[in-house]
Motif scaffolding. Structure first.
Motif, mmCIF file in Angstrom:
data_model
loop_
_atom_site.group_PDB
_atom_site.id
_atom_site.type_symbol
_atom_site.label_atom_id
_atom_site.label_comp_id
_atom_site.label_asym_id
_atom_site.label_seq_id
_atom_site.Cartn_x
_atom_site.Cartn_y
_atom_site.Cartn_z
ATOM 1 N N GLU A 143 30.437 -47.464 136.997
ATOM 2 C CA GLU A 143 30.570 -48.644 136.139
ATOM 3 C C GLU A 143 29.320 -48.860 135.299
ATOM 4 O OE1 GLU A 143 31.197 -53.460 136.562
ATOM 5 O OE2 GLU A 143 32.010 -52.153 138.124
ATOM 6 N N ASP A 144 28.134 -48.678 135.914
ATOM 7 C CA ASP A 144 26.882 -48.796 135.161
ATOM 8 C C ASP A 144 26.829 -47.755 134.041
ATOM 9 O OD1 ASP A 144 26.060 -50.835 136.812
ATOM 10 O OD2 ASP A 144 24.793 -49.554 138.066
ATOM 11 N N ALA A 145 27.294 -46.544 134.338
ATOM 12 C CA ALA A 145 27.267 -45.478 133.336
ATOM 13 C C ALA A 145 28.181 -45.812 132.170
ATOM 14 C CB ALA A 145 27.671 -44.152 133.973
ATOM 15 N N ALA A 146 29.385 -46.316 132.480
ATOM 16 C CA ALA A 146 30.313 -46.690 131.409
ATOM 17 C C ALA A 146 29.719 -47.791 130.535
ATOM 18 C CB ALA A 146 31.649 -47.141 132.003
ATOM 19 N N ALA A 147 29.118 -48.794 131.168
ATOM 20 C CA ALA A 147 28.505 -49.889 130.413
ATOM 21 C C ALA A 147 27.357 -49.381 129.550
ATOM 22 C CB ALA A 147 28.008 -50.969 131.380
ATOM 23 N N ALA A 148 26.550 -48.469 130.098
ATOM 24 C CA ALA A 148 25.422 -47.927 129.343
ATOM 25 C C ALA A 148 25.891 -47.090 128.160
ATOM 26 C CB ALA A 148 24.535 -47.091 130.269
ATOM 27 N N LEU A 149 26.977 -46.347 128.339
ATOM 28 C CA LEU A 149 27.514 -45.549 127.225
ATOM 29 C C LEU A 149 28.017 -46.458 126.102
ATOM 30 C CD1 LEU A 149 29.418 -42.817 129.259
ATOM 31 C CD2 LEU A 149 27.449 -42.427 127.767
ATOM 32 N N MET A 150 28.682 -47.537 126.465
ATOM 33 C CA MET A 150 29.152 -48.476 125.448
ATOM 34 C C MET A 150 27.976 -49.154 124.750
ATOM 35 S SD MET A 150 32.621 -50.142 127.078
ATOM 36 C CE MET A 150 31.814 -50.841 128.523
ATOM 37 N N ARG A 151 26.948 -49.496 125.519
ATOM 38 C CA ARG A 151 25.760 -50.110 124.917
ATOM 39 C C ARG A 151 25.087 -49.143 123.951
ATOM 40 N NH1 ARG A 151 23.846 -51.606 129.248
ATOM 41 N NH2 ARG A 151 22.415 -49.910 129.729
ATOM 42 N N ARG A 152 25.005 -47.878 124.345
ATOM 43 C CA ARG A 152 24.390 -46.873 123.467
ATOM 44 C C ARG A 152 25.207 -46.713 122.184
ATOM 45 N NH1 ARG A 152 22.045 -45.089 120.393
ATOM 46 N NH2 ARG A 152 21.151 -43.019 120.065
ATOM 47 N N ALA A 153 26.527 -46.754 122.298
ATOM 48 C CA ALA A 153 27.378 -46.642 121.104
ATOM 49 C C ALA A 153 27.156 -47.833 120.171
ATOM 50 C CB ALA A 153 28.844 -46.544 121.513
ATOM 51 N N ARG A 154 27.016 -49.037 120.734
ATOM 52 C CA ARG A 154 26.734 -50.222 119.911
ATOM 53 C C ARG A 154 25.404 -50.064 119.193
ATOM 54 N NH1 ARG A 154 28.955 -53.158 124.346
ATOM 55 N NH2 ARG A 154 26.869 -53.506 125.203
ATOM 56 N N GLU A 155 24.393 -49.609 119.935
ATOM 57 C CA GLU A 155 23.069 -49.437 119.335
ATOM 58 C C GLU A 155 23.093 -48.420 118.205
ATOM 59 O OE1 GLU A 155 20.862 -48.275 122.736
ATOM 60 O OE2 GLU A 155 20.617 -50.320 123.519
ATOM 61 N N ALA A 156 24.003 -47.449 118.306
ATOM 62 C CA ALA A 156 24.102 -46.420 117.264
ATOM 63 C C ALA A 156 24.876 -46.908 116.048
ATOM 64 C CB ALA A 156 24.778 -45.179 117.838
ATOM 65 N N GLY A 157 25.471 -48.101 116.137
ATOM 66 C CA GLY A 157 26.173 -48.660 114.999
ATOM 67 C C GLY A 157 27.674 -48.546 115.048
ATOM 68 N N ALA A 158 28.225 -48.000 116.115
ATOM 69 C CA ALA A 158 29.673 -47.882 116.222
ATOM 70 C C ALA A 158 30.293 -49.238 116.551
ATOM 71 C CB ALA A 158 30.046 -46.864 117.290
ATOM 72 N N ARG A 159 31.528 -49.436 116.083
ATOM 73 C CA ARG A 159 32.257 -50.658 116.408
ATOM 74 C C ARG A 159 33.265 -50.424 117.524
ATOM 75 N NH1 ARG A 159 31.133 -53.681 111.624
ATOM 76 N NH2 ARG A 159 32.111 -55.512 112.580
ATOM 77 N N ALA A 160 33.559 -49.136 117.786
ATOM 78 C CA ALA A 160 34.507 -48.806 118.855
ATOM 79 C C ALA A 160 34.292 -47.373 119.289
ATOM 80 C CB ALA A 160 35.951 -49.009 118.394
ATOM 81 N N LEU A 161 34.746 -47.094 120.499
ATOM 82 C CA LEU A 161 34.814 -45.724 121.012
ATOM 83 C C LEU A 161 36.275 -45.335 121.096
ATOM 84 C CD1 LEU A 161 32.407 -45.536 124.116
ATOM 85 C CD2 LEU A 161 32.375 -44.030 122.138
ATOM 86 N N VAL A 162 36.585 -44.098 120.739
ATOM 87 C CA VAL A 162 37.926 -43.574 120.923
ATOM 88 C C VAL A 162 37.819 -42.375 121.858
ATOM 89 C CG1 VAL A 162 39.955 -42.524 119.862
ATOM 90 C CG2 VAL A 162 38.746 -44.373 118.689
ATOM 91 N N LEU A 163 38.408 -42.506 123.045
ATOM 92 C CA LEU A 163 38.397 -41.439 124.044
ATOM 93 C C LEU A 163 39.767 -40.781 124.021
ATOM 94 C CD1 LEU A 163 36.559 -43.359 126.913
ATOM 95 C CD2 LEU A 163 35.578 -41.962 125.075
ATOM 96 N N ARG A 164 39.826 -39.586 123.443
ATOM 97 C CA ARG A 164 41.108 -38.905 123.276
ATOM 98 C C ARG A 164 41.439 -38.055 124.506
ATOM 99 N NH1 ARG A 164 41.158 -35.842 117.656
ATOM 100 N NH2 ARG A 164 39.157 -35.055 118.394
ATOM 101 N N THR A 165 42.717 -37.871 124.731
ATOM 102 C CA THR A 165 43.234 -37.025 125.810
ATOM 103 C C THR A 165 42.408 -37.162 127.095
ATOM 104 O OG1 THR A 165 42.003 -35.089 124.970
ATOM 105 C CG2 THR A 165 44.301 -35.328 124.278
ATOM 106 N N MET A 166 42.259 -38.376 127.558
ATOM 107 C CA MET A 166 41.533 -38.586 128.811
ATOM 108 C C MET A 166 42.504 -39.025 129.900
ATOM 109 S SD MET A 166 39.445 -42.215 128.755
ATOM 110 C CE MET A 166 38.970 -41.993 130.476
ATOM 111 N N SER A 167 42.089 -38.858 131.128
ATOM 112 C CA SER A 167 42.857 -39.341 132.265
ATOM 113 C C SER A 167 42.836 -40.863 132.252
ATOM 114 C CB SER A 167 42.248 -38.810 133.561
ATOM 115 O OG SER A 167 42.783 -39.473 134.677
#
Length: 384
Positions: free
Chosen positions: A109-133
């Motif tokens: 859960e911490d890793a998922a939150a950190a990845l989303m935070r990193r994406a925000r810092e990079a300027g993204a407004r959303a993540l799209v995770l394709r073909t995932m479980s």
């Protein structure tokens, strides 16, 4: 609105490979397609998939005194729909395989939150995770992290694909799946195939054997309908280089099998199987068309099923096939839920509904076109 070109994330090649491999060993959910040795080979030369970026999360307070990688998603920011550059990061998805992120099982859960935070810092407004479980622990970690911010993921598309329960007895599993009559017909075909030489199934695992048999696979794959469509790996120097590099690197770690079915000395079918933790991944298959009336791809898959069910290290196998695949679905009766997931990064962001609408419309337009193209191809192949 910031565009995809404004999003700044470091190149995938900058990730420390040793930390990446260590994360894969601790991953909460297996994904062989995001193993370092495979994905770096893809990133180096695969057609249309080179030059990915690294959305990574690290624990700066690791006991070792060094940053420890706790999450990783290979991504691209150069994504468009209807000519519009969107401010999203999209998981790199070579060959429509699997994009389940690598998350540390002890810190998912911490890793998922950190990845989303990193994406925000990079300027993204959303993540799209394709073909995932979408029913596994990685998705659960993202849902939990989103819930803390009052957010939830949006499933853009979902389907099921075949998987194998390798903990079962193979003969009982195949009998339940195919029935006595179908198995009898397949045995008859195998006996007919044996008229061309003794039918032998082999598994290459050592680096030398894998290097030799991957050439057998490439030759078979390029000899049939994939070559006519222009999708055989050997038809593009970059794809051929990636498959040779990736299989060799994984074989050196005991994580790749090349399976081959021969009639005498003649290869009639071959496939590539990757391994990660307790799961196998059936990547691709190539068959010799002169032997098509003997169902060589099915015969190879039956032998692979027996091989995996006899392997105590493997509990499940992902077919990596599309939904309703006519060859694998009747044999492997388990199902994995796979989907494209939109991860919003800010509460109340008005851009996210726009992104969701554009991507949904894009899929609705593209899907009928894709089906029409496949129908035309099948008709041409029948006339050939």
């Amino acid at each position: 609105m910031r565009t995809a070109s404004d999003v700044r994330v470091p190149p995938l090649s900058s990730v420390n490979a040793a930390q990446w491999r260590a994360l894969a060993e601790r991953a909460v959910e297996p994904n062989a397609y995001y193993l370092a040795d495979w994905e770096l080979a893809v990133n180096a030369s695969a057609r249309g998939h080179a030059g990915a970026l690294a959305l990574a999360a690290s624990d700066n307070a690791a006991a070792s005194g060094h940053d420890a990688l706790i999450g990783l998603i290979p991504v691209t920011s150069s994504w468009r729909a209807y000519g519009l550059p969107l401010p999203v990061l999209v998981s790199a998805d070579p060959h429509n395989a699997l994009c389940t992120p690598l998350l540390d099982r002890c810190r998912a859960e911490d890793a998922a939150a950190a990845l989303m935070r990193r994406a925000r810092e990079a300027g993204a407004r959303a993540l799209v995770l394709r073909t995932m479980s979408i029913e596994g622990p990685a998705m659960a970690a993202f849902k939990a992290a989103l819930a803390h911010d009052g957010l939830e993921p949006h499933i853009l598309e979902a389907h099921e694909r075949a998987c194998l329960d390798a903990t079962r007895d193979a003969d009982a599993l195949l009998r339940d799946a195919l029935g006595v009559k179908k198995l009898k017909e397949l045995r008859r075909q195998r006996n007919r195939l044996a008229e061309h030489g003794n039918v032998m199934f082999s598994v290459a695992r050592s680096p030398d054997d894998v290097a030799r048999e991957v050439e057998t696979f490439l030759t078979l794959e390029a000899s049939g309908w994939k070559a006519r469509r222009g999708t055989a790996l050997a038809q593009h120097d970059g794809d051929a280089a990636f498959i040779r590099q990736g299989t060799a690197a994984l074989a050196a770690r005991g994580l790749c099998d090349i399976i081959t079915l021969r009639a005498g000395t003649t290869p009639v079918a071959a496939g590539i199987v990757l391994r990660h933790q307790d799961r196998a991944f059936y990547f691709k298959i190539g068959v010799g068309e002169p032997f098509a009336r003997f169902s060589p791809g099915v015969q190879l898959t039956l032998d692979l099923t027996r091989h995996l069910c006899a392997d105590p290290a493997i509990t499940t196998a992902d077919s990596t096939a599309g939904p309703d695949h006519p060859m694998i679905n009747p044999i492997w009766r388990g199902r994995l839920a796979i989907g494209d997931v939109l991860i919003p990064l800010r509460r109340g962001d008005p851009v996210v509904p726009l992104i969701r609408s554009v991507m949904t419309l894009r899929r609705r337009v593209r899907e009928p076109m894709r089906r029409a193209v496949h129908l035309v191809r099948r008709r041409r192949e029948k006339r050939a």
